[in-house]
Design an enzyme around this catalytic site. Structure first.
Site, PDB file in Angstrom:
ATOM      1  N   SER A  10      -4.517   4.821   8.886  1.00 16.96           N
ATOM      2  CA  SER A  10      -5.322   4.306   7.774  1.00 16.96           C
ATOM      3  C   SER A  10      -6.762   4.143   8.237  1.00 16.96           C
ATOM      4  CB  SER A  10      -4.757   2.947   7.326  1.00 16.96           C
ATOM      5  OG  SER A  10      -5.508   2.444   6.242  1.00 16.96           O
ATOM      6  N   ASP A  22       2.198   0.517  -4.200  1.00 12.80           N
ATOM      7  CA  ASP A  22       2.310  -0.385  -3.048  1.00 12.80           C
ATOM      8  C   ASP A  22       2.455  -1.804  -3.607  1.00 12.80           C
ATOM      9  OD1 ASP A  22      -0.044  -1.174  -0.289  1.00 12.80           O
ATOM     10  OD2 ASP A  22       1.760  -2.171  -0.990  1.00 12.80           O
ATOM     11  N   LYS A  76      -9.175   4.590   2.814  1.00  8.76           N
ATOM     12  CA  LYS A  76      -9.353   3.503   1.864  1.00  8.76           C
ATOM     13  C   LYS A  76     -10.491   3.908   0.930  1.00  8.76           C
ATOM     14  CE  LYS A  76      -6.428   0.481   3.316  1.00  8.76           C
ATOM     15  NZ  LYS A  76      -5.381  -0.085   2.456  1.00  8.76           N
ATOM     16  N   GLY A 118       1.993  -0.307   6.287  1.00  8.52           N
ATOM     17  CA  GLY A 118       1.698  -1.188   7.413  1.00  8.52           C
ATOM     18  C   GLY A 118       0.816  -2.342   6.988  1.00  8.52           C
ATOM     19  N   ASP A 120      -6.155   5.294  -0.680  1.00 12.27           N
ATOM     20  CA  ASP A 120      -5.564   4.003  -1.032  1.00 12.27           C
ATOM     21  C   ASP A 120      -6.644   3.131  -1.653  1.00 12.27           C
ATOM     22  OD1 ASP A 120      -3.797   1.350   0.809  1.00 12.27           O
ATOM     23  OD2 ASP A 120      -4.278   1.625  -1.311  1.00 12.27           O
ATOM     24  N   LYS A 164       6.982  -1.493   2.078  1.00 10.69           N
ATOM     25  CA  LYS A 164       6.560  -2.474   3.078  1.00 10.69           C
ATOM     26  C   LYS A 164       7.580  -3.615   3.063  1.00 10.69           C
ATOM     27  CE  LYS A 164       1.536  -2.034   2.747  1.00 10.69           C
ATOM     28  NZ  LYS A 164       0.334  -2.673   2.159  1.00 10.69           N
ATOM     29  N   GLU A 223      -2.852   6.012  -3.755  1.00 13.35           N
ATOM     30  CA  GLU A 223      -2.084   4.788  -3.625  1.00 13.35           C
ATOM     31  C   GLU A 223      -2.712   3.661  -4.429  1.00 13.35           C
ATOM     32  OE1 GLU A 223      -1.484   3.691   0.450  1.00 13.35           O
ATOM     33  OE2 GLU A 223      -0.362   1.906  -0.059  1.00 13.35           O
ATOM     34  N   LYS A 242      -5.183   8.561   5.904  1.00 14.41           N
ATOM     35  CA  LYS A 242      -5.298   7.791   4.658  1.00 14.41           C
ATOM     36  C   LYS A 242      -6.688   7.174   4.628  1.00 14.41           C
ATOM     37  CE  LYS A 242      -3.441   3.318   3.547  1.00 14.41           C
ATOM     38  NZ  LYS A 242      -2.231   2.509   3.255  1.00 14.41           N
TER      39      LYS A 242
HETATM   40  O1  NPG Z   1      -1.806   0.717   9.670  1.00 13.38           O
HETATM   41  C1  NPG Z   1      -1.649  -0.418   9.198  1.00 13.38           C
HETATM   42  O2  NPG Z   1      -0.839  -1.268   9.619  1.00 13.38           O
HETATM   43  C2  NPG Z   1      -2.507  -0.801   8.007  1.00 13.38           C
HETATM   44  C3  NPG Z   1      -2.311   0.187   6.908  1.00 13.38           C
HETATM   45  C4  NPG Z   1      -3.054  -0.302   5.704  1.00 13.38           C
HETATM   46  O3  NPG Z   1      -4.013   0.306   5.270  1.00 13.38           O
HETATM   47  N1  NPG Z   1      -2.614  -1.447   5.179  1.00 13.38           N
HETATM   48  C5  NPG Z   1      -3.320  -2.045   4.042  1.00 13.38           C
HETATM   49  C6  NPG Z   1      -2.689  -1.584   2.772  1.00 13.38           C
HETATM   50  O4  NPG Z   1      -3.272  -1.832   1.722  1.00 13.38           O
HETATM   51  O5  NPG Z   1      -1.664  -0.913   2.821  1.00 13.38           O
HETATM   52  C7  NPG Z   1      -3.298  -3.541   4.253  1.00 13.38           C
HETATM   53  C8  NPG Z   1      -3.786  -4.030   5.439  1.00 13.38           C
HETATM   54  C9  NPG Z   1      -3.818  -5.390   5.704  1.00 13.38           C
HETATM   55  C10 NPG Z   1      -3.294  -6.265   4.778  1.00 13.38           C
HETATM   56  C11 NPG Z   1      -2.801  -5.771   3.580  1.00 13.38           C
HETATM   57  C12 NPG Z   1      -2.776  -4.389   3.324  1.00 13.38           C
END
Ligand code: NPG
Length: 369
Positions: free
Chosen positions: A136, A240, A164, A292, A190, A264, A215, A162
């Site tokens: 990400s 998500d 953001k 994640g 995302d 998740k 996403e 991915k």
């Molecule tokens: O690689 C990882 O663990 C993070 C992946 C990621 O982008 N997580 C985001 C999400 O929106 O999915 C996130 C991170 C922190 C807290 C909430 C969501």
């Protein structure tokens, strides 16, 4: 299973680089670890709740309070009848708080599996020894900075990128990645709920870039909006934040709101519900991948095991430890040709490093059963 005590431990790990999403920027990962102690084993899990209620309504201090005052007493009432498979039902009277429920169920499951010598992957039904790793990439101050990060991750072997996105940082970064790295890399975006249905024509401008998925473009409770958007764009929609249970997954799929789901365990109340979502999606021919929440090696180990199930056909946000941490709470997860290895030891199959844990702990609460 007879629990002797449960320990809540607040830890903070510095991130190697700031991680910016549409809902904020993190420079560290603060979490509550749960340690379940029985006569023969200790189970570990970590709470995915953020310090602030910006990803979802849960937040870390609130989770601690709900765990201590509203969830653990319900588990104590079960006495020796308590097993990991009883936790969700015992906690069901408490509305919401899936992340708080998940961390307790997971730590109890870890202790239970350590007592019986069964691995997380073995228990959940993992069929793969290695799972493909995606990564990400946060929102950054410049396109060049983002492209440098993508180049480094691709060089490390990540199999999927991915990005953001948010209004004002979407078309340009996606186009830049396609122009620099070509059409063959697996690329997805995302939005973390940053858009509305009024943005449909704008989001349709991402269609030519052949993204794997988009996403959570709309708000978490806008299932019908996602179904309408799915008829206006060709990029597959992945949900998500909208999916908090197998029932949500069945409804979203039936309404055409998504064609892919980010699973998740923390968001859905634990690994048992995560597996149910995996199964419901599989029954509808909908692929899933493991999301994640910046987990340390404790949560990462369990996620990697889950990602070994057969319908986890897309690379997950199951990155190496080094994506986020200089020093992990466990031995680091390391990429092997773009894959992470599913632990095979009992329970989550990794051990917490005691010196690192002591160094990063800011508070400890002990609850005897
Ligand atoms: O690689 C990882 O663990 C993070 C992946 C990621 O982008 N997580 C985001 C999400 O929106 O999915 C996130 C991170 C922190 C807290 C909430 C969501």
């Amino acid at each position: 299973m007879r629990i002797e005590n449960i320990e809540l431990r607040r830890v903070t790990l510095p991130l190697v680089t700031p991680f910016r999403t549409s809902f904020g920027t993190a420079n560290e990962r603060e979490t509550t670890l749960v340690r379940v102690v029985t006569a023969n084993a200790e189970g570990w899990a970590e709470c995915a709740a953020e310090p602030d209620p910006l990803y979802s309504s849960e937040f870390l201090d609130g989770a601690d309070l709900v765990i201590r005052d509203h969830l653990i007493p319900r588990l104590q009432a079960l006495g020796d009848r308590l097993t990991a498979e009883h936790v969700a039902t015992a906690l069901a009277p408490v509305k919401g708080h899936p992340m708080s429920k998940a961390v307790l169920e997971t730590a109890i499951l870890d202790a239970q599996l350590k007592e019986t010598g069964v691995s997380f992957g073995g228990y959940l039904g993992a069929v793969h020894e290695l799972v493909p790793a995606g990564v990400s990439v946060g929102i950054m101050d410049s396109i060049d900075e983002m492209l440098d990060a993508v180049e480094e991750y691709l060089a490390e072997g990540y199999l999927r990128i991915k990005l953001k996105i948010e209004p004002g940082w979407d078309l340009v970064p996606v186009r830049a990645v396609r122009e620099r790295f070509g059409d063959d890399i697996l690329l997805q975006v995302d939005a973390n709920t940053a858009y509305t249905l009024a943005d449909a024509r704008h989001l349709a401008r991402l269609d030519p870039f052949d993204l794997l998925l988009m996403e959570q473009p709309l708000k978490e409770d806008d299932i019908l909006g996602h179904a309408a958007l799915a008829r206006l764009i060709t990029t597959p929609i992945c949900l998500d934040e909208s999916i908090e249970s197998a029932r949500d997954a069945a409804a979203a799929i039936s309404l055409g709101a998504c064609s892919i789901i980010n699973v998740k365990p923390a968001r859905v109340g634990g690994y048992l519900e995560a597996r149910r979502i995996h199964d419901v999606a599989a029954a509808h021919g909908v692929p899933v991948w493991c999301g994640g929440m910046l987990e340390t090696g404790i949560g990462r180990a369990a996620n990697v095991a889950l990602a070994g199930l057969p319908n986890f056909v897309l690379p997950g946000d199951t990155s190496a430890s080094s994506r986020y941490y200089e020093q992990d709470l466990t031995e680091p997860f390391v990429l092997e040709n773009g894959h992470l290895r599913v632990p095979t030891g009992p329970g989550i199959g990794v051990d917490v490093l005691p010196d690192v844990l002591a160094d990063l702990t800011s508070s400890t609460t002990n609850i005897t059963f």
